[in-house]
Write a protein that holds these residues in place. Structure first.
Motif, PDB file in Angstrom:
ATOM      1  N   GLU A 268      -3.098  -0.278  -7.978  1.00 28.94           N
ATOM      2  CA  GLU A 268      -3.157  -0.707  -6.582  1.00 28.94           C
ATOM      3  C   GLU A 268      -1.964  -1.610  -6.323  1.00 28.94           C
ATOM      4  N   PHE A 269      -1.232  -1.340  -5.279  1.00 32.06           N
ATOM      5  CA  PHE A 269      -0.069  -2.161  -4.947  1.00 32.06           C
ATOM      6  C   PHE A 269      -0.454  -3.044  -3.774  1.00 32.06           C
ATOM      7  N   THR A 270      -0.780  -4.263  -4.119  1.00 27.80           N
ATOM      8  CA  THR A 270      -1.349  -5.143  -3.109  1.00 27.80           C
ATOM      9  C   THR A 270      -0.407  -6.256  -2.701  1.00 27.80           C
ATOM     10  N   GLY A 271       0.786  -6.320  -3.322  1.00 29.34           N
ATOM     11  CA  GLY A 271       1.755  -7.344  -2.934  1.00 29.34           C
ATOM     12  C   GLY A 271       3.012  -6.688  -2.429  1.00 29.34           C
TER      13      GLY A 271
END
Lengths: 282, 325
Positions: A268-271
């Motif tokens: 998950e790419f959350t930044g």
């Protein structure tokens, strides 16, 4: 399918996708201080051999000197260290540089993205390590007339086994780079504790060590004493055959590439292209 | 318009462009980070044209955007492009362009090399990849910097390069996360022009910002996000209608402010407050139309000379402040 699809090309698949992914992450990966550091590390045994040549000292037979350098320097230390940096950087550079969104935003299966980054990292490692080994081979055997040609077959076997070792280490460190945030530290611990210590113990752990199988393959192929698993033999244990070691190294590659593809698919790419975490519930 | 969710933010008819219509739909989308609820059951439908995603820092804009472009998955709900989930869907990814809010570029690569590599990732092969890269770089105004390393680019040039990357594959959906941050006025104007052109071409463009006038310059359609929830959505005029629930401020420049105020106060319920200023008066009213009508009558009677009437709350900043408060 979008009605506007005819405007855009079909996304690459298979090897075309792997090559595209490799190309997109290759340029500039070997640069600056990192490249100098790696070159210094890889070149150290060559410098030592040059000094020995100047002082007129050798280590036993011509090929034995090469095998000793290979075993003590490259297999036990330099190759794992080089691959720690190149393997973990395969994805680590994308996290740190904030470029991961270009990679995972492309319409390419994440398994193929992993394969592309793996291919790029392996290529870099081979370009750095194999020429150094060739040079070392020449330097070690040059003083002995006709030795270079005489041991050519063994030399080629060594290069092939080292290439396979690079494939295995790259897969492991690429996985650690994807899986862990502090992957370089974890990789160092893996090399020092597992490959360096536990992997050399006369136990079942040895069969899980890349360097053990690499040295065993070299011993079986060249019968050179430097590669012999003496500890096992002293304890009356029979080292595995060449096929077992070959298959084990291939399994290392396949297993860790599979795990890497799995991790990236769930990432998950959350930044801002940098932070990543596992998907909810995974 | 009301803060009711799931109403499509449609562009004006003239913006239909030549594309087939695209529907980007979010259904009850929620996302947690640990115990923090970043998005709370967001319903949204986006069609062709530019839509502004407005909200203060921490409102959930970037999280929403990462769900839309498939970088993260919703904890609950669905993100659908023409009915198909976006996450891990290569067909959907092939139709989405994304300009991230970060500054990430392959610093050592030239603009041409970066875009050519990216074009290959999108399926362009051989010389077509280079040609497409050049075409996109020219479109975003980077023709003169095409063979320069992106590491030496200014902030504005980096944003343009990221936009060019997002346009490579002629996306149906273009998502821009805070694209104007750090741009100088000239770059900002050019960027806004390009975004508006894309909207006119029928691309579904979602632009996030916490700077309201930036979005207003790009689009008439907006979505207001606050604490992970859609506070309101619609056109700017729809949002303005929400002001009817709040007192609106009107500045009247006049030679006799006290007399004018007294005249207006006579009318029951017309004013909810007033403030005397140099050369005029600021009126607060829940009935702006009636107030203006009264001002016209006063001006016609000649009892006060009215030099100017300025509504002070017509900008998005005021709307947003009202809604959040």
């Amino acid at each position: 399918m979008s009605a506007n699809a005819s405007r855009r090309p079909t996304p690459p698949t298979g090897m075309a996708a792997v090559r595209a992914a490799a190309a997109s992450c290759s340029a500039g990966a070997l640069r600056g201080k990192r490249l100098l550091g790696l070159l210094a590390l890889i070149g150290l045994p060559i410098v030592v051999q040059l000094v020995l040549l100047v002082w007129g000292q050798g280590r036993g037979s011509a090929f034995a000197a090469f095998a000793a350098h290979l075993d003590h320097s490259y297999l036990r230390a330099i190759i794992p260290l080089v691959l720690i940096f190149l393997g973990t950087a395969a994805f680590g550079d994308e996290w740190e540089g904030g470029t991961a969104n270009y990679m995972v935003g492309a319409p390419i299966a994440r398994g193929l993205i992993v394969a592309g980054h793996y291919l790029a990292a392996v290529r870099r490692a081979l370009v750095l390590v194999l020429p150094a080994l060739l040079l070392l081979y020449v330097l070690c055997l040059l003083p002995h007339e006709g030795a270079i040609a005489f041991y050519l077959a063994d030399g080629l076997v060594v290069l092939a086994v080292v290439a396979l070792t690079i494939l295995a280490y790259t897969a492991v460190f690429l996985y650690l780079g994807l899986w862990l945030r502090r992957s370089i530290i974890s990789s160092f611990i893996y090399v020092l504790v597992f490959e360096g210590l536990i992997g050399n113990l006369p136990s079942g752990f040895a069969s899980m060590s890349i360097s053990f199988h690499a040295r065993n393959l070299l011993w079986r192929a060249t019968d050179e004493a430097a590669f012999r698993p003496e500890l096992l033999q002293q304890l009356g244990l029979e080292p595995p055959g060449a096929t077992v070691s070959l298959v084990t190294l291939i399994v290392f590659v396949a297993l860790f590439l599979f795990l890497s593809a799995r991790v990236l698919a769930r990432k998950e790419f959350t930044g801002s292209g940098q932070q990543a975490e596992s998907a909810p519930g995974t | 318009m009301s803060p009711a969710p799931a109403a499509a933010v449609a562009p004006p008819a003239s913006r239909a462009g030549s594309r087939a219509p695209v529907e980007l739909r979010l259904e009850k989308v929620s996302r947690w980070y640990g115990d923090v609820l970043a998005l709370d059951a967001v319903d949204l439908v986006l069609g062709a044209g530019v839509t502004g995603l407005l909200g203060p820092n921490g409102a959930g804009k970037s999280t929403l955007i990462r769900l839309i472009v498939g970088l993260a998955s919703p904890g609950d709900g669905h993100v659908l492009l023409d009915g198909a989930p976006v996450r891990n869907n290569l067909d959907a990814l092939a139709r989405i362009g994304y300009v991230a809010d970060g500054d990430g570029l392959y610093e050592e690569l030239t603009a041409r090399r970066f875009l050519t590599d990216q074009a290959r990732l999108r399926g362009f092969t051989g010389a077509a990849a280079g040609a497409r890269a050049e075409e996109c770089l020219v479109r975003v105004g980077l023709k003169d910097a095409i063979d320069r390393r992106s590491g030496g680019f200014s902030k504005g040039m980096r944003q343009r390069l990221k936009l060019a990357q997002a346009l490579l594959h002629d996306p149906d959906v273009l998502v821009l996360d805070e694209p104007l941050t750090g741009l100088d006025p000239v770059m900002r104007r050019d960027f806004i022009r390009i975004v508006r052109e894309l909207g006119d071409e029928g691309v579904t463009v979602l632009v996030s910002s916490h700077v309201l006038h930036e979005v207003e310059a790009m689009t008439n359609g907006i979505v207001l996000l606050h604490h992970g929830q859609v506070l309101a959505e619609g056109t700017v005029s729809d949002i303005r209608d929400l002001l009817d629930k709040h007192a609106r401020r009107i500045r009247v420049m006049t030679d006799r402010p006290r007399e004018l105020a007294r005249e207006l106060l006579v009318h029951d319920g017309l004013l909810s407050g007033l403030e005397m200023t140099d050369g005029g008066v600021i009126l607060e009213t829940l009935r702006p139309d009636r107030t203006c009508s009264q001002l016209q009558q006063l001006a016609a009677r000649g009892e006060s000379r009215i030099f100017a009437v300025d509504p002070l709350d017509e900008d998005l900043a005021s709307v947003f402040t009202y809604l959040v408060d």
